[in-house]
Design an enzyme around this catalytic site. Structure first.
Site, short mmCIF file in Angstrom:
data_model
loop_
_atom_site.label_atom_id
_atom_site.label_comp_id
_atom_site.label_asym_id
_atom_site.label_seq_id
_atom_site.Cartn_x
_atom_site.Cartn_y
_atom_site.Cartn_z
N GLY A 222 -52.51 21.82 -0.97
CA GLY A 222 -52.19 20.57 -1.66
C GLY A 222 -53.18 19.54 -1.15
N ASP B 212 -61.35 17.15 -0.73
CA ASP B 212 -60.38 17.03 0.36
C ASP B 212 -61.04 17.26 1.72
OD1 ASP B 212 -58.60 16.89 -1.76
OD2 ASP B 212 -57.99 18.99 -1.58
#
Ligand code: ADP
Length: 304
Positions: free
Chosen positions: A29, A259
């Site tokens: 995530g 990320d």
């Protein structure tokens, strides 16, 4: 200087097609991936914690055990009876990936429901990370609860870091999406958008337009990511600079490029406050990450 980084959002169970009909299980995530890379590169006297909500079932236990094993703390994560983590499946067909999601009743949707716990956790942190996905999964009242606490944190001088990570399929309504992303920006002191997303959804003609729009919302520090080209840094009281991406001959999997850039950037920026050096380091880590499969690449495969 020791400190505490807190990342807020949803970590999901990932099922990836393996041999035949077998599936390989993982966990990922955006905000968790960022926490993972921040943990890899922050000094040991920094703590890195994840903030979400999970259920009380076996898969929630397994997810927490996995997060702990990466060195990211789970002590602030709430347990919610009767809910489970969200799940997504990666399908591979002729080398192309597609995704199916089961997250409409995931436990993470309740992450802001205990406002006192949320406030106390944010107050205990120095750097607070969240994303447009964090906001997208919350009901409007829960998103407002979170934004209120983030605005308080920004006013208290904490580094509040926002990656808009615009995913239209997570939002029912485009106008609400753009307004809520803008509210997220107003609550943050450092924003790390990807130019592609900003151009498509906000209609920015160029990177200068993205920077001007977020400046207008009161964001002091801006890192605009632009894939293979590089990042533009617009930090308060510093001249604007461009840091090129590292050269990559063969891209294997771009999952987590943004990320890993965010996590590596924050780890260096927290240490010495130099955005240029942090971006150079983060570009080399992200370039390594996209030469490997999966979102969470082990440290021994990454060389800056
Ligand atoms: P996101 O994955 O969030 O859309 P980007 O595609 O802008 O973000 O990529 C984030 C970072 O990953 C870039 O700033 C760059 O450092 C690195 N990166 C992405 N694609 C490439 C590439 N093709 N070559 C080298 N570096 C890349």
């Amino acid at each position: 200087m020791a400190g505490r980084l807190l990342s807020i959002g949803e970590c999901m169970v990932e099922l990836m097609q393996a041999e035949g009909d077998f599936l390989r299980k993982g966990y990922a995530g955006d905000t968790f991936n960022t926490a993972y890379y921040a943990r890899l590169f922050l000094p040991k006297d920094w703590s890195v914690d994840y903030f979400t909500a999970v259920g009380t079932d076996t898969v929630s236990d397994e997810m927490l055990a996995f997060i702990e094993k990466t060195g990211v703390g789970t002590g602030y994560i709430r347990r919610v009876e009767g809910r489970s983590p969200g799940l997504y499946m990666i399908h591979l067909k002729d080398g192309e990936r597609s995704f199916s999601y089961w997250r409409s009743v995931s436990a993470a949707k309740t992450l802001a429901d205990d406002a006192d716990h949320l406030r106390a956790t944010i107050e205990a942190s120095d750097i607070v990370v969240f994303s447009g996905i964090t906001l997208a999964i919350l009901a409007p009242t829960a998103a407002e609860t979170l934004l209120l606490e983030l605005r308080r944190a920004k006013a208290a001088g904490k580094l509040v870091v926002f990656d808009p990570n615009i995913r239209p399929r997570l939002w029912n309504d485009k106008q609400y999406m753009l307004e809520t992303i803008s509210a997220g920006a107003r609550a943050s002191s450092l924003i790390m958008p990807s130019f592609d997303d900003e151009a498509v959804h906000f209609g920015d003609a160029d990177i200068a337009a993205t920077i001007a729009r977020y400046r207008g919302l009161g964001v002091g520090n801006i890192v605009v990511k632009d894939g293979a080209k590089g990042v533009t840094l617009s930090f308060a009281e510093r001249p604007e600079t461009f840091v090129p991406s590292a050269r990559v001959e063969r891209i294997v999997d771009t999952t987590s490029a943004g990320d890993s850039f965010n996590g590596a950037f924050l780890a260096r920026y927290a240490a010495d406050g130099d955005p240029q050096a942090a971006a150079t380091f983060a570009a080399s880590i992200a370039a390594n990450v996209i030469q490997h499969h999966g979102a969470l690449v082990p440290k021994d495969k990454l060389t800056a």
